[in-house]
Design a protein around this motif. Structure first.
Motif, PDB file in Angstrom:
ATOM      1  N   ASP A 266     -34.733  -1.591 -81.653  1.00  0.00           N
ATOM      2  CA  ASP A 266     -34.773  -0.167 -82.022  1.00  0.00           C
ATOM      3  C   ASP A 266     -36.188   0.396 -82.108  1.00  0.00           C
ATOM      4  O   ASP A 266     -36.366   1.601 -82.268  1.00  0.00           O
ATOM      5  N   ASP A 267     -37.212  -0.464 -81.961  1.00  0.00           N
ATOM      6  CA  ASP A 267     -38.573   0.079 -81.927  1.00  0.00           C
ATOM      7  C   ASP A 267     -39.052   0.342 -80.495  1.00  0.00           C
ATOM      8  O   ASP A 267     -40.201   0.675 -80.256  1.00  0.00           O
ATOM      9  N   ALA A 268     -38.154   0.171 -79.525  1.00  0.00           N
ATOM     10  CA  ALA A 268     -38.550   0.346 -78.109  1.00  0.00           C
ATOM     11  C   ALA A 268     -38.502   1.823 -77.729  1.00  0.00           C
ATOM     12  O   ALA A 268     -37.828   2.627 -78.376  1.00  0.00           O
ATOM     13  N   ASN A 269     -39.189   2.140 -76.666  1.00  0.00           N
ATOM     14  CA  ASN A 269     -39.091   3.479 -76.086  1.00  0.00           C
ATOM     15  C   ASN A 269     -37.753   3.544 -75.330  1.00  0.00           C
ATOM     16  O   ASN A 269     -37.562   2.885 -74.303  1.00  0.00           O
ATOM     17  N   ILE A 270     -36.812   4.329 -75.828  1.00  0.00           N
ATOM     18  CA  ILE A 270     -35.441   4.290 -75.318  1.00  0.00           C
ATOM     19  C   ILE A 270     -35.347   4.785 -73.863  1.00  0.00           C
ATOM     20  O   ILE A 270     -34.580   4.249 -73.059  1.00  0.00           O
ATOM     21  N   ASP A 271     -36.167   5.798 -73.523  1.00  0.00           N
ATOM     22  CA  ASP A 271     -36.112   6.306 -72.140  1.00  0.00           C
ATOM     23  C   ASP A 271     -36.583   5.243 -71.156  1.00  0.00           C
ATOM     24  O   ASP A 271     -35.986   5.046 -70.093  1.00  0.00           O
ATOM     25  N   LYS A 272     -37.670   4.563 -71.537  1.00  0.00           N
ATOM     26  CA  LYS A 272     -38.181   3.511 -70.653  1.00  0.00           C
ATOM     27  C   LYS A 272     -37.177   2.362 -70.555  1.00  0.00           C
ATOM     28  O   LYS A 272     -37.002   1.750 -69.496  1.00  0.00           O
ATOM     29  N   ALA A 273     -36.527   2.068 -71.670  1.00  0.00           N
ATOM     30  CA  ALA A 273     -35.549   0.977 -71.664  1.00  0.00           C
ATOM     31  C   ALA A 273     -34.379   1.318 -70.741  1.00  0.00           C
ATOM     32  O   ALA A 273     -33.903   0.467 -69.980  1.00  0.00           O
ATOM     33  N   ILE A 274     -33.948   2.573 -70.773  1.00  0.00           N
ATOM     34  CA  ILE A 274     -32.840   2.978 -69.891  1.00  0.00           C
ATOM     35  C   ILE A 274     -33.272   2.863 -68.429  1.00  0.00           C
ATOM     36  O   ILE A 274     -32.527   2.352 -67.582  1.00  0.00           O
ATOM     37  N   GLU A 275     -34.487   3.311 -68.159  1.00  0.00           N
ATOM     38  CA  GLU A 275     -35.019   3.182 -66.791  1.00  0.00           C
ATOM     39  C   GLU A 275     -34.989   1.705 -66.348  1.00  0.00           C
ATOM     40  O   GLU A 275     -34.597   1.376 -65.225  1.00  0.00           O
ATOM     41  N   GLY A 276     -35.396   0.833 -67.250  1.00  0.00           N
ATOM     42  CA  GLY A 276     -35.423  -0.604 -66.943  1.00  0.00           C
ATOM     43  C   GLY A 276     -34.035  -1.155 -66.681  1.00  0.00           C
ATOM     44  O   GLY A 276     -33.819  -1.897 -65.717  1.00  0.00           O
ATOM     45  N   VAL A 277     -33.077  -0.775 -67.519  1.00  0.00           N
ATOM     46  CA  VAL A 277     -31.707  -1.270 -67.314  1.00  0.00           C
ATOM     47  C   VAL A 277     -31.161  -0.760 -65.985  1.00  0.00           C
ATOM     48  O   VAL A 277     -30.519  -1.514 -65.231  1.00  0.00           O
ATOM     49  N   MET A 278     -31.429   0.513 -65.688  1.00  0.00           N
ATOM     50  CA  MET A 278     -30.907   1.086 -64.434  1.00  0.00           C
ATOM     51  C   MET A 278     -31.402   0.277 -63.235  1.00  0.00           C
ATOM     52  O   MET A 278     -30.625  -0.055 -62.339  1.00  0.00           O
ATOM     53  N   SER A 279     -32.702  -0.044 -63.234  1.00  0.00           N
ATOM     54  CA  SER A 279     -33.218  -0.746 -62.041  1.00  0.00           C
ATOM     55  C   SER A 279     -32.753  -2.197 -62.022  1.00  0.00           C
ATOM     56  O   SER A 279     -32.493  -2.759 -60.959  1.00  0.00           O
ATOM     57  N   SER A 280     -32.619  -2.800 -63.191  1.00  0.00           N
ATOM     58  CA  SER A 280     -32.188  -4.206 -63.208  1.00  0.00           C
ATOM     59  C   SER A 280     -30.693  -4.325 -62.896  1.00  0.00           C
ATOM     60  O   SER A 280     -30.268  -5.243 -62.206  1.00  0.00           O
ATOM     61  N   LYS A 281     -29.900  -3.387 -63.417  1.00  0.00           N
ATOM     62  CA  LYS A 281     -28.437  -3.516 -63.292  1.00  0.00           C
ATOM     63  C   LYS A 281     -27.920  -3.071 -61.932  1.00  0.00           C
ATOM     64  O   LYS A 281     -27.062  -3.717 -61.341  1.00  0.00           O
TER      65      LYS A 281
END
Ligand code: NAP
Length: 483
Positions: A266-281
């Motif tokens: 929960d301390d992560a940058n949520i927008d960046k995390a979503i970007e990361g999941v999108m490219s990985s998934k």
């Protein structure tokens, strides 16, 4: 396929620089997975024809190893130049036989080529050692030498890169190589073979054998003249090949299945995390061994994450790879069926469908990018490699709980996490039982770093200086200098 360079479309096996049909004439059709049209066919070689290739590889190996690393590197660089020059055709061939969007095919060709260039140089740095001796007259020297004739069995999801990251270090170190590409995506491999000939690779140094997996697999695992086998594919087939290779004690590299956790604190940058999941998934429509398979989101940000993620996923375009959407089709009808069954099992047992959930209404070979929540450990999706565009989201409370869940799998290929907490970064990285850990990014593959797994994801490393170790032997020389 309207290729600018039609010589790249080869429908024969490459044996000793000859484009060969099989003697019995049997062929295997290759179809476009998007619309099931037949795009060509390949020879179904007999075991004897594969053994011929092994003999040619053996005959060629000494002269190839006698060249300097600089000479071998020059040829490899010429090969890479030709691949660059033909990138549009190579991407078109790949998209037509594999289904991924053209931009991803081009990206893969560039990635595949990066291994050729990297190892063309790395071959010049296969250093040995001198070891200080305990006795004045003794000298201890370590030589690194090419292992000999090598073989590679590669899958359909990366039809070029899985080949070059095995072939390039083998060739750079002075080994010869026989490749058996997947029968669904052989034309990318054969096009690379054509360019290798044009680059001036000597006869027998790189050969490409096509046909039934079991027939060719038996020769490549059991032939005493093959000293090394590198395989990328499922854990199940990896175990079988390892058992088959036991009789000749071959050196093995096994790049097998994954079940990647993707943890968002929960301390992560949520927008960046979503970007990361999108490219990985969703890269390659979810058909990569390092795809996010279990996405753990800390409970305080879970609902916000689901809602933002859903919007992004619903914006993805899906269709024919030739139209360059965000997601292309799956590799075959069986993959669509498996995806439906996996999802049905989860939904029947109480999972919640957030978006997607079916094949595309107009393009039945494509599966809609899908998101599910409320997953329990009774569901297959919690344990199996999804290999499809389904994102399974799990809430978690504490760091120790999520690490335990992430490690609760026989696999250990890639793991991802997002946090900006420095101390946690170290703790989590050290405790994740994976060969590769990515923090604050969803993409980790590069030719300069070691790719590979632990546990049932296999062993051996590809890329980087470590990738060369797989193709050399260590010879210890003990010398008494007298006087
Ligand atoms: P698979 O069934 O293991 O097939 C991989 C390759 O092995 C195919 O070309 C297949 O040929 C061949 N093969 C199958 N049985 C064989 C046998 N008895 N002898 C010799 N060759 C045999 O895997 P897949 O489902 O096609 O590919 C996806 C899997 O690969 C996933 O599990 C994924 O995680 C893994 N993978 C791992 C990495 C990595 O680097 N770790 C990278 C990409 C993919 P046929 O298709 O003709 O049977």
């Amino acid at each position: 396929m309207q290729l600018q360079n039609p010589t790249l479309f080869r429908q024969h096996a490459l044996i000793n620089h000859e484009w060969r049909q099989s003697a019995h004439g049997k062929r295997i059709d290759v179809t476009n997975p998007f619309d099931q049209t037949i795009i060509g066919s390949i020879p179904d070689l007999s075991a004897d024809e594969v053994r011929d290739a092994v003999q040619f590889a053996k005959d060629a190996q000494k002269a190839w190893a006698d060249k300097t690393a600089f000479e071998r590197g020059e040829i490899l660089h010429r090969w890479a130049d030709l691949i660059d020059q033909n990138i549009d055709d190579l991407a078109l061939i790949m998209t037509t036989e594999q289904g991924k969007p053209l931009k991803e095919s081009k990206g893969e060709i560039g990635y595949a080529n990066s291994f050729i260039r990297w190892f063309a140089e790395e071959g010049k740095r296969i250093y040995g050692d001198t070891i200080p001796a305990k006795h004045a007259k003794l000298r201890h020297i370590v030589l690194k030498q090419p292992i000999g004739v090598c073989a590679a069995i590669t899958p359909w999801n990366f039809p070029a890169a899985m080949i070059t990251r095995k072939v390039a270090p083998a060739l750079a170190s002075g080994c010869t190589m026989i490749v058996r590409p997947d029968s669904q995506t052989p034309f990318s491999a054969l096009a690379l073979g054509e360019l290798a000939i044009q680059a001036g690779l000597p006869k027998g140094v790189l050969q490409i054998v096509t046909g039934e997996a079991k027939v060719i697999g038996s020769v490549l695992t059991e032939h005493p003249d093959i000293k090394k086998l590198s395989f990328t594919g499922s854990t199940q087939v990896g175990k079988l090949l390892m058992a088959q290779s036991a009789s000749t004690l071959k050196k093995l590299s096994l790049e097998l299945g994954g079940n990647a956790p993707f943890i968002i604190f929960d301390d992560a940058n949520i927008d960046k995390a979503i970007e990361g999941v999108m490219s990985s998934k969703y890269r390659n429509a979810g058909q990569t061994c390092v795809c996010a398979n279990r996405i753990y989101v800390q409970r305080g940000i879970f609902d916000e994450f689901v809602s933002l993620f859903k919007q992004k996923v619903e914006a993805l375009s899906v269709g024919s790879g030739l139209d360059d959407p965000d997601l292309g089709c799956l590799i075959n009808e069986k993959a669509i069926k498996n995806t439906q069954e996996l999802l049905k099992d989860a939904l029947d047992k109480g999972a919640t469908l957030i978006t997607g959930g079916t094949p595309h209404p107009k393009h039945p070979a494509c599966f809609l990018p899908t998101v599910v929540t409320d997953i329990t450990s009774q569901m297959r999706i919690a344990h199996e490699e999804i290999f499809a565009p389904i994102a399974a989201l799990y809430p978690f409370d504490t760091e120790s709980e999520v690490i335990a869940q992430a490690n609760d799998t026989p696999y250990g290929l890639a793991a991802y996490f997002y946090t900006d907490n420095h101390a946690r970064s170290w703790r989590v990285t050290e405790r994740l039982e994976y060969g590769m850990v990515a923090q604050n990014t969803g993409l980790l593959s590069t030719e300069v770093a070691p790719f590979g797994g632990v546990k049932e994801s296999g062993f051996g490393r590809e890329g980087s200086k470590y990738g060369m170790d797989e193709y050399v032997t260590t010879k210890y020389w003990c010398l008494d200098i007298g006087e």
